[in-house]
Motif scaffolding. Sequence first.
Motif, PDB file in Angstrom:
ATOM      1  N   VAL A  15       0.911  -1.157   0.085  1.00 21.16           N
ATOM      2  CA  VAL A  15      -0.007  -0.057  -0.099  1.00 21.16           C
ATOM      3  C   VAL A  15       0.873   1.332   0.098  1.00 21.16           C
ATOM      4  CG1 VAL A  15      -1.640   1.245   1.363  1.00 21.16           C
ATOM      5  CG2 VAL A  15      -2.182  -1.019   1.218  1.00 21.16           C
ATOM      6  N   ALA A  16       1.943   1.087   0.789  1.00 25.02           N
ATOM      7  CA  ALA A  16       2.676   2.502   0.869  1.00 25.02           C
ATOM      8  C   ALA A  16       3.452   2.488  -0.480  1.00 25.02           C
ATOM      9  CB  ALA A  16       3.780   2.260   1.977  1.00 25.02           C
ATOM     10  N   ALA A  17       3.928   1.559  -1.246  1.00 28.28           N
ATOM     11  CA  ALA A  17       4.333   1.500  -2.405  1.00 28.28           C
ATOM     12  C   ALA A  17       3.639   2.349  -3.387  1.00 28.28           C
ATOM     13  CB  ALA A  17       5.013   0.243  -3.183  1.00 28.28           C
ATOM     14  N   CYS A  18       2.473   1.888  -3.560  1.00 33.68           N
ATOM     15  CA  CYS A  18       1.342   2.463  -4.411  1.00 33.68           C
ATOM     16  C   CYS A  18       0.980   3.789  -3.968  1.00 33.68           C
ATOM     17  CB  CYS A  18      -0.039   1.665  -3.956  1.00 33.68           C
ATOM     18  SG  CYS A  18      -0.193   0.178  -4.666  1.00 33.68           S
ATOM     19  N   ALA A  19       0.998   4.428  -2.807  1.00 33.30           N
ATOM     20  CA  ALA A  19       0.574   5.693  -2.391  1.00 33.30           C
ATOM     21  C   ALA A  19       1.966   6.343  -2.859  1.00 33.30           C
ATOM     22  CB  ALA A  19       0.500   5.793  -0.907  1.00 33.30           C
ATOM     23  N   THR A  20       3.247   6.104  -2.671  1.00 29.24           N
ATOM     24  CA  THR A  20       4.509   6.665  -3.012  1.00 29.24           C
ATOM     25  C   THR A  20       4.219   6.932  -4.617  1.00 29.24           C
ATOM     26  OG1 THR A  20       5.618   5.833  -1.213  1.00 29.24           O
ATOM     27  CG2 THR A  20       6.863   6.590  -2.962  1.00 29.24           C
ATOM     28  N   ALA A  21       4.115   5.856  -5.522  1.00 28.18           N
ATOM     29  CA  ALA A  21       3.957   6.114  -6.901  1.00 28.18           C
ATOM     30  C   ALA A  21       2.859   6.878  -7.175  1.00 28.18           C
ATOM     31  CB  ALA A  21       3.959   4.797  -7.375  1.00 28.18           C
ATOM     32  N   ALA A  22       1.815   6.978  -6.497  1.00 28.84           N
ATOM     33  CA  ALA A  22       0.778   7.828  -7.015  1.00 28.84           C
ATOM     34  C   ALA A  22       1.073   9.432  -6.716  1.00 28.84           C
ATOM     35  CB  ALA A  22      -0.536   7.446  -6.246  1.00 28.84           C
ATOM     36  N   VAL A 124      -6.876  17.599  -4.475  1.00 27.99           N
ATOM     37  CA  VAL A 124      -6.611  17.079  -3.057  1.00 27.99           C
ATOM     38  C   VAL A 124      -4.853  16.651  -3.035  1.00 27.99           C
ATOM     39  CG1 VAL A 124      -6.680  15.418  -1.283  1.00 27.99           C
ATOM     40  CG2 VAL A 124      -8.748  16.553  -2.209  1.00 27.99           C
ATOM     41  N   GLY A 125      -4.758  15.908  -4.240  1.00 28.74           N
ATOM     42  CA  GLY A 125      -3.362  15.307  -4.328  1.00 28.74           C
ATOM     43  C   GLY A 125      -3.367  14.059  -4.551  1.00 28.74           C
ATOM     44  N   VAL A 126      -3.437  12.997  -3.494  1.00 27.33           N
ATOM     45  CA  VAL A 126      -3.800  11.695  -3.887  1.00 27.33           C
ATOM     46  C   VAL A 126      -4.823  11.365  -2.981  1.00 27.33           C
ATOM     47  CG1 VAL A 126      -2.954   9.198  -3.327  1.00 27.33           C
ATOM     48  CG2 VAL A 126      -1.177  11.152  -4.160  1.00 27.33           C
ATOM     49  N   ILE A 127      -5.896  10.545  -3.623  1.00 26.81           N
ATOM     50  CA  ILE A 127      -7.042  10.134  -2.908  1.00 26.81           C
ATOM     51  C   ILE A 127      -7.228   8.738  -3.075  1.00 26.81           C
ATOM     52  CG2 ILE A 127      -9.543  10.140  -2.924  1.00 26.81           C
ATOM     53  CD1 ILE A 127      -9.608  13.019  -4.010  1.00 26.81           C
ATOM     54  N   LYS A 147     -10.364  13.152 -13.904  1.00 24.67           N
ATOM     55  CA  LYS A 147     -11.448  14.414 -14.309  1.00 24.67           C
ATOM     56  C   LYS A 147     -11.078  15.565 -12.883  1.00 24.67           C
ATOM     57  CE  LYS A 147     -14.275  16.566 -16.766  1.00 24.67           C
ATOM     58  NZ  LYS A 147     -14.395  16.323 -18.153  1.00 24.67           N
ATOM     59  N   SER A 148     -10.981  15.064 -11.849  1.00 20.13           N
ATOM     60  CA  SER A 148     -10.527  16.201 -10.816  1.00 20.13           C
ATOM     61  C   SER A 148      -9.073  16.493 -10.724  1.00 20.13           C
ATOM     62  CB  SER A 148     -11.222  15.689  -9.486  1.00 20.13           C
ATOM     63  OG  SER A 148     -10.496  14.627  -8.977  1.00 20.13           O
ATOM     64  N   ARG A 149      -8.221  15.776 -11.480  1.00 23.82           N
ATOM     65  CA  ARG A 149      -6.699  15.978 -11.512  1.00 23.82           C
ATOM     66  C   ARG A 149      -5.945  15.365  -9.998  1.00 23.82           C
ATOM     67  NH1 ARG A 149      -8.801  20.293 -14.411  1.00 23.82           N
ATOM     68  NH2 ARG A 149      -7.643  20.547 -16.385  1.00 23.82           N
ATOM     69  N   ASN A 150      -6.650  14.245  -9.613  1.00 25.44           N
ATOM     70  CA  ASN A 150      -6.235  13.777  -8.342  1.00 25.44           C
ATOM     71  C   ASN A 150      -5.614  12.333  -8.732  1.00 25.44           C
ATOM     72  OD1 ASN A 150      -7.035  15.567  -5.837  1.00 25.44           O
ATOM     73  ND2 ASN A 150      -9.032  15.118  -6.821  1.00 25.44           N
ATOM     74  N   ASP A 205       0.331  11.446   5.225  1.00 22.78           N
ATOM     75  CA  ASP A 205       1.086  12.086   4.662  1.00 22.78           C
ATOM     76  C   ASP A 205       1.192  11.838   3.022  1.00 22.78           C
ATOM     77  OD1 ASP A 205       1.975  13.596   6.839  1.00 22.78           O
ATOM     78  OD2 ASP A 205       3.667  12.099   7.458  1.00 22.78           O
ATOM     79  N   LEU A 206       0.476  10.769   2.722  1.00 22.82           N
ATOM     80  CA  LEU A 206       0.741  10.406   1.336  1.00 22.82           C
ATOM     81  C   LEU A 206      -0.772  10.214   0.847  1.00 22.82           C
ATOM     82  CD1 LEU A 206       3.071   7.325   1.673  1.00 22.82           C
ATOM     83  CD2 LEU A 206       3.486   9.313   0.621  1.00 22.82           C
ATOM     84  N   VAL A 207      -1.857   9.875   1.721  1.00 28.01           N
ATOM     85  CA  VAL A 207      -3.159   9.630   1.325  1.00 28.01           C
ATOM     86  C   VAL A 207      -4.029  10.337   2.202  1.00 28.01           C
ATOM     87  CG1 VAL A 207      -4.939   8.071   0.105  1.00 28.01           C
ATOM     88  CG2 VAL A 207      -2.395   7.491   0.251  1.00 28.01           C
ATOM     89  N   PRO A 208      -4.096  11.780   2.187  1.00 30.95           N
ATOM     90  CA  PRO A 208      -4.916  12.552   3.087  1.00 30.95           C
ATOM     91  C   PRO A 208      -6.525  12.154   3.199  1.00 30.95           C
ATOM     92  CG  PRO A 208      -4.290  13.950   1.358  1.00 30.95           C
ATOM     93  CD  PRO A 208      -3.605  12.693   1.314  1.00 30.95           C
ATOM     94  N   LEU A 209      -7.077  11.826   2.034  1.00 31.59           N
ATOM     95  CA  LEU A 209      -8.429  11.336   1.928  1.00 31.59           C
ATOM     96  C   LEU A 209      -8.459  10.088   1.305  1.00 31.59           C
ATOM     97  CD1 LEU A 209     -11.633  12.385   1.792  1.00 31.59           C
ATOM     98  CD2 LEU A 209     -11.002  13.433  -0.375  1.00 31.59           C
TER      99      LEU A 209
END
Length: 417
Positions: A15-22, A124-127, A147-150, A205-209
Amino acid sequence: MSVLDVEPTTVTAAVAACATAARGAAPALAAAADQVIDGALAAMATRLSGARDEVLAANAADLEAAESAGMSRGLLDRLRLSEDRLTTMAEALRLLAAAPHPERSIPLGELAGGLRLVERRRPVGVIGANYEARPNVTVDVASQLVKSRNAGVLRTGSAALGSATTLVRSVIAPALSDVDLDPAAIQLVPSADRAAAGALVALPDLVPLVILRGSGDSTRSLAQLAAQHGVRTLAHADGGGVLYLDVAADLSLGIELIKQSLDRLGVCNRLNLLLVHEDIYATALPVIQEALSSLDIAASLPPHDHAVGYEWALDPEQEATVTVLPVASAGEAARVSNEETSGLAACIVTSSATTADEFMAAYAGTGVFWNAPTRLLDGFKMLGVPETGINIDKVPGPRGPVTYPDLCLRQYAVLPG
């Protein structure tokens, strides 16, 4: 590179690797021009149509495994893809590509000293998104995020992981590459382990929402865990549509709406609780039971040995059930709907505009309908675009079908005049 192509040592590491890549892909996605974003969505539609055989084969394998494991009829329906459903998914992507983008900067007025106040909309960044075994949700959520650029990290149930993996590898990732966007922007957690859901809501820090969809208890538990880690959630935990047959109802219309409300059993906005005015209860009940029986649906009649608002869609053993309850008035129907159900949606069937107004004013839920089924509480059916879920929170913020304009942050900018 997608985490689908590596072998993480633990679920948490995956999961952390996915979040870092995103997160690495998020800035370029946020800066992309409107036409690039819409081009990616159009490419998804094209890719989905071209990968039909591959997607259906992966889904058939998921279905076979689920049937062998004893999955219920309603859950199998949610898991199943078909030619028609793929066509609908592709059409939804095309509609989303054509949908207007919200203004990124909105002038609000002037401040003292000749300054200007502007409201800006920022991604938001990463959702993250944790959702049940529904392959179409993989495309729905991914397209809304783009579409929302996240950027996004998706995690689905084990039953749909094969279908979801094929959709990411053969549709979503190559479509992003088609318009020179980083395919790493949309990640799919490759593990079927349920611990992945807990890991996803523990990375502020990686996935706030994180968008949470699924059964009530598990989703509420994840929302509580997320709060402990400082992660915000848009939770879709509970559902169950209500239909109230008023004393002034056209019974034939009511029966038709009952049938329309039960076309699928495993969805949140299906008919769950049927309220009937006590003055017509005795005469209407045989007709209601006949209609339910024709659909292989059981009626749970008083006295009930369960909560009035018990959500049958979450009970694989008894999902083909509707609770029936007599009430004395539209006011009581609204009270029961408010106090005994999740507050997702309620419908009144009546020919009286006065009674309809009374019910609609008293019902505080997310969606209220007059002579129309609660199945319409859906982003695609109501708004013409897919949804990430239906939010029923009783706080300010996106409520009802959550779509791409909701997935942003407000920023106030003060600028020289």
